[in-house]
Design an enzyme around this catalytic site. Structure first.
Site, PDB file in Angstrom:
ATOM      1  N   MET A  81      44.361  46.042 -13.039  1.00  0.00           N
ATOM      2  CA  MET A  81      43.578  46.158 -14.270  1.00  0.00           C
ATOM      3  C   MET A  81      43.425  44.801 -14.969  1.00  0.00           C
ATOM      4  O   MET A  81      44.097  43.831 -14.634  1.00  0.00           O
ATOM      5  CB  MET A  81      44.238  47.154 -15.216  1.00  0.00           C
ATOM      6  N   HIS A  82      42.509  44.760 -15.932  1.00  0.00           N
ATOM      7  CA  HIS A  82      42.361  43.686 -16.929  1.00  0.00           C
ATOM      8  C   HIS A  82      41.764  42.381 -16.404  1.00  0.00           C
ATOM      9  O   HIS A  82      41.363  41.536 -17.203  1.00  0.00           O
ATOM     10  CB  HIS A  82      43.706  43.338 -17.578  1.00  0.00           C
ATOM     11  N   ASP A 241      44.581  50.866 -11.587  1.00  0.00           N
ATOM     12  CA  ASP A 241      45.698  51.223 -10.701  1.00  0.00           C
ATOM     13  C   ASP A 241      46.737  52.135 -11.354  1.00  0.00           C
ATOM     14  O   ASP A 241      47.310  53.005 -10.685  1.00  0.00           O
ATOM     15  CB  ASP A 241      46.364  49.975 -10.113  1.00  0.00           C
TER      16      ASP A 241
END
Length: 506
Positions: A81-82, A241
């Site tokens: 992520m991110h 995830d």
């Protein structure tokens, strides 16, 4: 027969698996790639490595399973992520992708909070505080520090959604991963026009947002050719995830919590409503279940701390092959007493997120004396990681979110010592699943739902996921950990100023 692919674009590698309509895993494959660390606290990767790993693992899975390509009906995507993939108007990657565990954006986080008006107002807009790992501060960092690159910027994608672009030729994300950009109105499940306006960012920079099981497109002719599939193969929204792993663990109804120890550590609890921690210690994100949410505590270097300890400090135990170094290290740790002889480890090796939100936090051993040996230090590392997860559990329960069952996944589920340690530290029974395949399995189920094989995500999980084993707390160890935990919790505050001084020197 219909088959479904789950692809998880992780930090250290990509995992792909293939399931049938019953949820049985027929084949799986992994491919690794490097992570660049050009400066302390900076992490980045080349998105081309993700694509090469995707092609490699899909082909390997298809060779293993020996199913006809026309029977692969849909693909689900998961990923770290991110992260930020910066594309120009010709879809060329402008610079290496900045990752979730990158800590370069502290100034931009302050700027976002200021632009919002206050931390409380920011949380009111997007349900979360500004943290260095999130995507929004990375965009501002590019604008502040690489103006030439920012002037070329046409689109910003999350890692799995860059793979989606290569698959379907379109810019799409879904609600669970989009929640971690800091630009999504989590309650409304759409981009926050209010915050985007305050930051001077154009919504056109961002992909459109869908629910996790929604079909986002089908494979382009070029992608189908490279993967050995057909242009009829659908690609569903998928999930970040953490949410994908929760689907794979069946965390899709009230009262269920998953604890995952991978590179990072995650405590993930399902919520029917968008419960928000006003202090910003926990994340509140959209779940990959339509119309549901989750709360999540994240520790940046959980399994990563043990990896550092074994590979960088122990460097494989004397006389032990590298492939067996973790097994040997944890065997020594199991021989040490619960509490490691009152030796505590703070696993803040790359800053910390929950509950401190501090990119300048640093790791430490505290309480060491001449009686402590290698096994006690290894056990202390594992206990420190588990205490960090308990930080999140205590906040979750203090907010009135029920936790009736804890399911362990990742490295923390595969090791007997770590399962028992979690039961003892949390004071709760720890369950594991008969088959635990994590995020790739979760998004394969989402692909099956998107294709119509199941009516809903909850029905898919009910039909395919089965609890296998239960680990109960040991009363004596539990009492030791209950005595040590308050000491552990106080150490951050006691050492914070020293940590920050050292971080500045580094």
């Amino acid at each position: 027969m219909s088959y479904y692919l789950g692809i998880d674009v992780g930090t250290s590698g990509t995992k792909t698996l293939l399931i049938d309509e019953s949820g049985k895993v027929l084949a799986e494959s992994d491919a690794t790639y490097p992570m660049e660390q050009p400066r302390p606290g900076w992490t980045q990767q080349d998105p081309e490595d993700w694509w090469k790993a995707t092609v490699k693992t899909v082909k390997a899975v298809m060779r293993q399973a020996k199913v006809d390509k026309s029977e692969v009906k849909a693909i689900g995507l998961s990923g770290q992520m991110h992260g930020s993939v910066f594309l120009d108007a010709k879809d060329q990657v402008i610079r290496p992708a900045i990752l979730w565990n990158d800590q370069r954006t502290a100034e931009q986080c302050d700027a976002i909070t200021s632009a919002a008006g206050s931390p409380e107002k920011l949380i009111g807009m997007v349900a979360n505080p500004a943290l260095t790992g999130f995507q929004a501060p990375k965009i501002l960092w590019l604008r502040d520090n690489e103006k030439r690159n920012y002037d070329r910027l046409a689109k910003v994608l999350l890692p799995k959604d860059e793979i989606r672009r290569r698959l379907i030729g379109d810019y799409v994300t879904e609600v669970s991963d989009a929640s971690g950009t800091l630009l999504l109105d989590v309650k409304a499940r759409q981009w926050s026009s209010e915050l985007l306006g305050k930051l001077g960012l154009d919504t056109d920079l961002l992909p459109r947002v869908v629910e996790s099981e929604d079909v986002t497109g089908t494979l382009t002719a070029e992608a189908a050719k490279q993967l050995g599939l057909t242009t009829a193969c659908k690609v569903v929204g998928g999930a970040g995830d953490c949410a994908a792993g929760a689907i794979g663990n069946g965390i899709v109804k009230k009262g269920l919590l998953s604890t995952s120890i991978g590179t990072s550590g995650v405590m993930f609890v399902h919520s029917d409503e968008p419960s928000i921690d006003k202090g910003g210690r926990l994340h509140t994100f959209c779940h990959a279940v339509r119309g549901k949410w989750h709360m999540m505590g994240v520790n940046l270097t959980s399994g990563g701390s043990l990896q550092w300890w074994v590979e960088n400090v122990l460097q494989g135990l004397a006389g032990v092959p590298a492939a067996k170094s973790y097994e040997a290290a944890t065997r020594e740790a199991a021989a040490a007493p619960a509490g490691s002889g009152a030796l505590l480890f703070l696993p803040y090796l790359n800053g910390e997120r929950t509950p401190h939100a501090d990119p300048r936090a640093r790791g430490a051993f505290v309480g060491m004396n001449l009686t402590h040996d290698r096994g006690a230090m290894t056990r202390s590392v594992m206990e420190g990681i588990t205490f960090a997860l308990r930080d999140s559990l205590e906040i979750i329960e203090s907010l009135g979110v029920p936790v009736r069952q804890v399911r362990a996944s990742g490295g923390g589920s595969k090791n007997k010592l770590w399962r028992q340690m979690q039961a003892d530290v949390f004071g709760k029974k720890i369950t594991t699943l008969r088959v635990e395949q994590g995020a790739a399995y979760g998004v394969a189920l989402l692909a099956a739902v998107g294709d119509g094989a199941y009516k809903s995500v909850t029905s898919a999980c009910a039909a395919t996921i089965e609890v296998a084993e239960e680990t109960k707390p040991d009363a004596k160890a539990k009492a030791i950990y209950n005595k040590l935990f308050p000491v552990y919790r106080d150490l951050y505050g006691n050492l914070k100023d020293s940590m920050h001084s050292l971080a500045e020197m580094q």
